[in-house]
Write a protein that holds these residues in place. Structure first.
Motif, PDB file in Angstrom:
ATOM      1  N   ASP A 115       0.772  -1.036  -0.144  1.00 42.18           N
ATOM      2  CA  ASP A 115       0.064  -0.188   0.150  1.00 42.18           C
ATOM      3  C   ASP A 115       0.727   1.213   0.065  1.00 42.18           C
ATOM      4  OD1 ASP A 115      -2.904  -0.769  -0.152  1.00 42.18           O
ATOM      5  OD2 ASP A 115      -2.708  -1.464   2.172  1.00 42.18           O
ATOM      6  N   MET A 116       1.917   1.155   0.784  1.00 40.17           N
ATOM      7  CA  MET A 116       2.800   2.385   0.946  1.00 40.17           C
ATOM      8  C   MET A 116       3.503   2.614  -0.270  1.00 40.17           C
ATOM      9  SD  MET A 116       2.169   3.818   3.636  1.00 40.17           S
ATOM     10  CE  MET A 116       0.414   3.323   3.564  1.00 40.17           C
ATOM     11  N   ASP A 121      -0.650   7.021  -3.726  1.00 41.61           N
ATOM     12  CA  ASP A 121      -0.877   8.115  -4.576  1.00 41.61           C
ATOM     13  C   ASP A 121      -0.366   8.000  -5.938  1.00 41.61           C
ATOM     14  OD1 ASP A 121      -1.850   9.812  -2.505  1.00 41.61           O
ATOM     15  OD2 ASP A 121       0.110  10.419  -1.778  1.00 41.61           O
ATOM     16  N   TYR A 122      -0.353   6.508  -6.449  1.00 39.54           N
ATOM     17  CA  TYR A 122       0.127   6.020  -7.527  1.00 39.54           C
ATOM     18  C   TYR A 122      -1.054   4.977  -8.155  1.00 39.54           C
ATOM     19  CZ  TYR A 122       2.365   4.619 -11.770  1.00 39.54           C
ATOM     20  OH  TYR A 122       2.955   4.107 -12.962  1.00 39.54           O
ATOM     21  N   ASN A 123      -1.525   5.108  -9.343  1.00 40.27           N
ATOM     22  CA  ASN A 123      -2.489   4.185  -9.786  1.00 40.27           C
ATOM     23  C   ASN A 123      -1.659   3.269 -10.834  1.00 40.27           C
ATOM     24  OD1 ASN A 123      -4.528   3.038 -11.078  1.00 40.27           O
ATOM     25  ND2 ASN A 123      -5.683   4.450 -11.659  1.00 40.27           N
ATOM     26  N   PRO A 124      -1.617   2.067 -10.658  1.00 44.41           N
ATOM     27  CA  PRO A 124      -0.884   0.867 -11.282  1.00 44.41           C
ATOM     28  C   PRO A 124      -1.573   0.580 -12.694  1.00 44.41           C
ATOM     29  CG  PRO A 124      -1.536  -0.168  -9.776  1.00 44.41           C
ATOM     30  CD  PRO A 124      -2.112   1.362  -9.183  1.00 44.41           C
ATOM     31  N   ALA A 137      -0.675 -10.341  -6.817  1.00 33.64           N
ATOM     32  CA  ALA A 137      -1.787 -10.600  -6.623  1.00 33.64           C
ATOM     33  C   ALA A 137      -2.352  -9.123  -5.728  1.00 33.64           C
ATOM     34  CB  ALA A 137      -1.890 -11.621  -5.292  1.00 33.64           C
ATOM     35  N   PHE A 138      -1.475  -8.334  -5.153  1.00 35.07           N
ATOM     36  CA  PHE A 138      -1.907  -7.147  -4.585  1.00 35.07           C
ATOM     37  C   PHE A 138      -2.470  -6.334  -5.780  1.00 35.07           C
ATOM     38  CE2 PHE A 138      -0.870  -2.632  -4.107  1.00 35.07           C
ATOM     39  CZ  PHE A 138      -1.528  -2.146  -2.909  1.00 35.07           C
ATOM     40  N   LEU A 139      -1.639  -6.001  -6.969  1.00 36.21           N
ATOM     41  CA  LEU A 139      -1.914  -5.527  -8.212  1.00 36.21           C
ATOM     42  C   LEU A 139      -3.385  -5.889  -8.660  1.00 36.21           C
ATOM     43  CD1 LEU A 139       1.591  -5.044  -9.617  1.00 36.21           C
ATOM     44  CD2 LEU A 139       0.404  -3.140  -8.459  1.00 36.21           C
TER      45      LEU A 139
END
Length: 210
Positions: A44-45, A49-52, A69-71
């Motif tokens: 998360d950190m 403020d960044y959208n992948p 998996a996070f993405l």
């Protein structure tokens, strides 16, 4: 100046993680994390403020590739993931677990990434890779930050163990925040340091000015 790990450190780290995998198997403890919650908090950190979505993401020292998996949770399959790690055991497991068309995994270090992929990288991240004690941690960490920033079109994010702690494990290296900020400032005036989450570390994000 020679870039990358010394031969001794390279062998020491690969042996350490390959042996851990042999002992613990495909377990989060094999890559040094306490639990999934803290691992995902770090993710998360890194993406604060960044959208992948729609981006090519490079994960340096990817371990089992769990950032994939996070993405996926963040943006479905609308991204391309590139994971690199010097541990062949971890990469082999990552390939099995995340065998997807939008994921590539490679055994190697950051300084040979051009040998692996021709994709343009939008955003590069590193989580936990720089905590292992080396012959010269600060020099190596700065090299990694510089190389990630050079390779990325938009920016980078890295986390570091903080030296503002009551104790330190012998195998780990802890960093002074003021030193890391100086490295970041040398690359761009658009940077941020996050120390407002409940782990003994901090995250630095550095973006390229457009």
């Amino acid at each position: 100046m020679v870039k990358g790990l010394s031969e001794h450190d390279y062998q020491q780290i690969t042996d350490f993680y390959n042996q851990r995998f042999q002992e613990k198997g495909h377990d989060i403890a094999s890559v040094g994390w306490r639990d999934k919650a803290s691992q995902w908090l770090r993710f998360d950190m890194l993406f604060r403020d960044y959208n992948p979505k729609g981006k090519v993401i490079l994960d340096v020292g990817c371990g089992f590739g769990d950032l994939y998996a996070f993405l996926t949770q963040q943006c479905g399959d609308d991204f391309h993931y590139i994971g690199i790690d010097i541990s062949s055991e971890l990469i082999n497991e990552a390939k099995k677990k995340y065998n997807q068309t939008n994921a590539d995994f490679f055994v190697g270090d950051l300084f040979s990434i051009a040998d692996f992929t021709q994709k343009d990288i939008d955003y590069a991240v590193e989580s936990g890779m720089l905590s292992f004690k080396l012959e010269n941690n600060d020099e190596y960490a700065k090299q990694i930050m510089d190389e990630m920033f050079t390779l990325s079109k938009e920016g980078v994010a890295l986390n570091f163990l903080t030296d503002q702690v009551d104790y330190q494990l012998e195998k780990n290296h802890h960093y002074a925040m003021q030193d890391v900020l100086l490295w970041a400032r040398a690359l761009s005036s658009d940077f941020a340091l996050f120390h407002d989450y409940p782990l003994w570390e901090f995250t630095v994000k550095i973006m390229k000015r457009r």
